[in-house]
Design a protein around this motif. Structure first.
Motif, PDB file in Angstrom:
ATOM      1  N   GLU A  88       0.847  -1.190   0.000  1.00 38.91           N
ATOM      2  CA  GLU A  88       0.000   0.000   0.000  1.00 38.91           C
ATOM      3  C   GLU A  88       0.882   1.239   0.000  1.00 38.91           C
ATOM      4  O   GLU A  88       1.773   1.385   0.832  1.00 38.91           O
ATOM      5  CB  GLU A  88      -0.912   0.015   1.232  1.00 38.91           C
ATOM      6  N   ASN A  89       0.634   2.114  -0.930  1.00 42.44           N
ATOM      7  CA  ASN A  89       1.391   3.365  -1.034  1.00 42.44           C
ATOM      8  C   ASN A  89       0.396   4.508  -1.173  1.00 42.44           C
ATOM      9  O   ASN A  89       0.065   4.935  -2.278  1.00 42.44           O
ATOM     10  CB  ASN A  89       2.348   3.317  -2.228  1.00 42.44           C
ATOM     11  N   GLY A  90      -0.093   4.964  -0.036  1.00 45.83           N
ATOM     12  CA  GLY A  90      -1.140   5.976  -0.060  1.00 45.83           C
ATOM     13  C   GLY A  90      -2.419   5.377  -0.608  1.00 45.83           C
ATOM     14  O   GLY A  90      -2.928   4.390  -0.098  1.00 45.83           O
ATOM     15  N   GLU A  91      -2.939   5.965  -1.684  1.00 51.02           N
ATOM     16  CA  GLU A  91      -4.155   5.454  -2.306  1.00 51.02           C
ATOM     17  C   GLU A  91      -3.851   4.429  -3.400  1.00 51.02           C
ATOM     18  O   GLU A  91      -4.768   3.915  -4.036  1.00 51.02           O
ATOM     19  CB  GLU A  91      -4.957   6.623  -2.891  1.00 51.02           C
ATOM     20  N   VAL A  92      -2.589   4.142  -3.618  1.00 50.29           N
ATOM     21  CA  VAL A  92      -2.189   3.221  -4.681  1.00 50.29           C
ATOM     22  C   VAL A  92      -1.764   1.885  -4.079  1.00 50.29           C
ATOM     23  O   VAL A  92      -0.988   1.841  -3.119  1.00 50.29           O
ATOM     24  CB  VAL A  92      -1.034   3.818  -5.512  1.00 50.29           C
ATOM     25  N   SER A  93      -2.262   0.791  -4.656  1.00 47.79           N
ATOM     26  CA  SER A  93      -1.869  -0.549  -4.239  1.00 47.79           C
ATOM     27  C   SER A  93      -1.019  -1.173  -5.341  1.00 47.79           C
ATOM     28  O   SER A  93      -1.400  -1.139  -6.512  1.00 47.79           O
ATOM     29  CB  SER A  93      -3.096  -1.425  -3.975  1.00 47.79           C
ATOM     30  N   VAL A  94       0.123  -1.721  -4.953  1.00 45.55           N
ATOM     31  CA  VAL A  94       1.038  -2.351  -5.908  1.00 45.55           C
ATOM     32  C   VAL A  94       1.071  -3.844  -5.635  1.00 45.55           C
ATOM     33  O   VAL A  94       1.233  -4.276  -4.492  1.00 45.55           O
ATOM     34  CB  VAL A  94       2.459  -1.759  -5.792  1.00 45.55           C
ATOM     35  N   GLU A  95       0.906  -4.637  -6.682  1.00 44.99           N
ATOM     36  CA  GLU A  95       0.925  -6.089  -6.555  1.00 44.99           C
ATOM     37  C   GLU A  95       2.315  -6.620  -6.870  1.00 44.99           C
ATOM     38  O   GLU A  95       2.982  -6.172  -7.805  1.00 44.99           O
ATOM     39  CB  GLU A  95      -0.095  -6.715  -7.502  1.00 44.99           C
ATOM     40  N   THR A  96       2.768  -7.581  -6.080  1.00 40.11           N
ATOM     41  CA  THR A  96       4.069  -8.198  -6.309  1.00 40.11           C
ATOM     42  C   THR A  96       3.952  -9.698  -6.075  1.00 40.11           C
ATOM     43  O   THR A  96       3.221 -10.140  -5.184  1.00 40.11           O
ATOM     44  CB  THR A  96       5.144  -7.595  -5.381  1.00 40.11           C
ATOM     45  N   VAL A  97       4.657 -10.475  -6.886  1.00 43.13           N
ATOM     46  CA  VAL A  97       4.631 -11.933  -6.765  1.00 43.13           C
ATOM     47  C   VAL A  97       6.021 -12.424  -6.407  1.00 43.13           C
ATOM     48  O   VAL A  97       6.995 -12.134  -7.120  1.00 43.13           O
ATOM     49  CB  VAL A  97       4.166 -12.591  -8.075  1.00 43.13           C
TER      50      VAL A  97
END
Length: 295
Positions: free
Chosen positions: A245-254
């Motif tokens: 979670e980066n503020g209002e942005v969600s980053v997906e990582t595998v």
């Protein structure tokens, strides 16, 4: 120089569809990033890049995890390889026959493919994730199998970022929403855990666990820790999807045990009819890759 090369590569491709401001927004897909790793002792007759160019040809196929995987649509703009890697599946269905007045069972051929682009200067690669059939682990596993089979050499797939253990990666994400683990019988010199007992007591050749939770999987429990201990020791294959979670942005990582690290998942525009990412957009993604970066 690299920008001139990529511009030339894009110019050589068929014209992309242009969207005006009055058109609806283009649908969005997902793309993953990996690095292809040549064998430690490559051929003395040609370079690894030349080997890739000779092997990754349309029509090349392999059977991996009981599915037929094929490479198609290969093109080689200067310094790059682009194409599709996909698998064939079968789907059972019952269709109505008016003459027999009954439902007739039938097997239909089906399949799905992921477009990819490989940068030959350092073997950075991007490909479209097409869940649930083609995920990071399935794409990289099938491509690894093709390279090894065709060249009889130990080619590998790795994270484009620095190597991370599962525990190191776990500390960088806010939650894990998916965890896939493939368990195999323990070796005789290991202490038996509860997961080992599951395999031995039921006399299994292997067991696949598919765990999902949008709220986040708890990985601190005793059974989870026993499974993850096997992962860190390299005794089982595992893949995990996490969210940062980066503020209002969600980053997906595998994170994947076969990659010895993670692959960042980013969004990409796809064709509205086919759902495929355009090669132009994949070229733009691979051009921004920096190997060894920290996600």
């Amino acid at each position: 120089m690299r920008q001139e090369t990529i511009t030339s590569a894009i110019r050589d491709m068929p014209a992309a569809v242009t969207y005006s401001s009055g058109m609806p927004p283009r649908p969005v897909g997902r793309v993953a990033r990996v690095r292809i790793v040549p064998p430690a002792q490559p051929s003395i007759f040609d370079t690894p890049a030349e080997r890739l160019l000779s092997v990754l040809q349309s029509g090349i196929r392999t059977v991996w995890y009981r599915r037929m995987w094929r490479i198609g649509g290969v093109d080689t703009p200067k310094g790059y390889i682009r194409g599709r890697l996909g698998c064939e599946t079968e789907m059972g269905t019952d269709h109505w026959d008016d003459r027999q007045l009954d439902f007739i069972p039938e097997t239909l051929a089906a399949g799905v493919a992921s477009p990819f682009v490989i940068r030959l200067s350092d073997f950075a690669a991007v490909f479209q994730v097409r869940s649930p059939v083609i995920r990071v682990a399935s794409f990289t596993g099938a491509l690894r199998a093709i390279l090894r089979e065709q060249m009889d050499e130990q080619w590998e797939m790795s994270s484009p970022a620095k190597e991370k253990s599962f525990e190191e990666w776990r500390k960088t994400v806010d939650k894990i929403i998916r965890l896939s683990v493939r368990l195999t019988p323990p070796s005789s010199d290991e202490g038996e855990s509860k997961t080992d007992q599951l395999i031995t007591d039921m006399r299994l050749d292997s067991a696949s666990l598919e765990l999902k939770s949008e709220a986040g999987i708890e990985t601190n429990g005793s059974i989870a820790q026993q499974i993850l201990d096997h992962v860190d020791r390299g005794h089982v294959q595992a893949s995990a999807t996490g969210i940062r979670e980066n503020g209002e942005v969600s980053v997906e990582t595998v994170w994947d045990s076969q990659l010895h690290g993670e692959s960042l998942i980013t969004t990409i525009a796809v064709d509205q009819k086919t759902g495929e990412a355009t090669f132009e957009s994949l070229f733009e993604k691979v051009e921004t890759m920096e190997l060894g970066e920290t996600f």
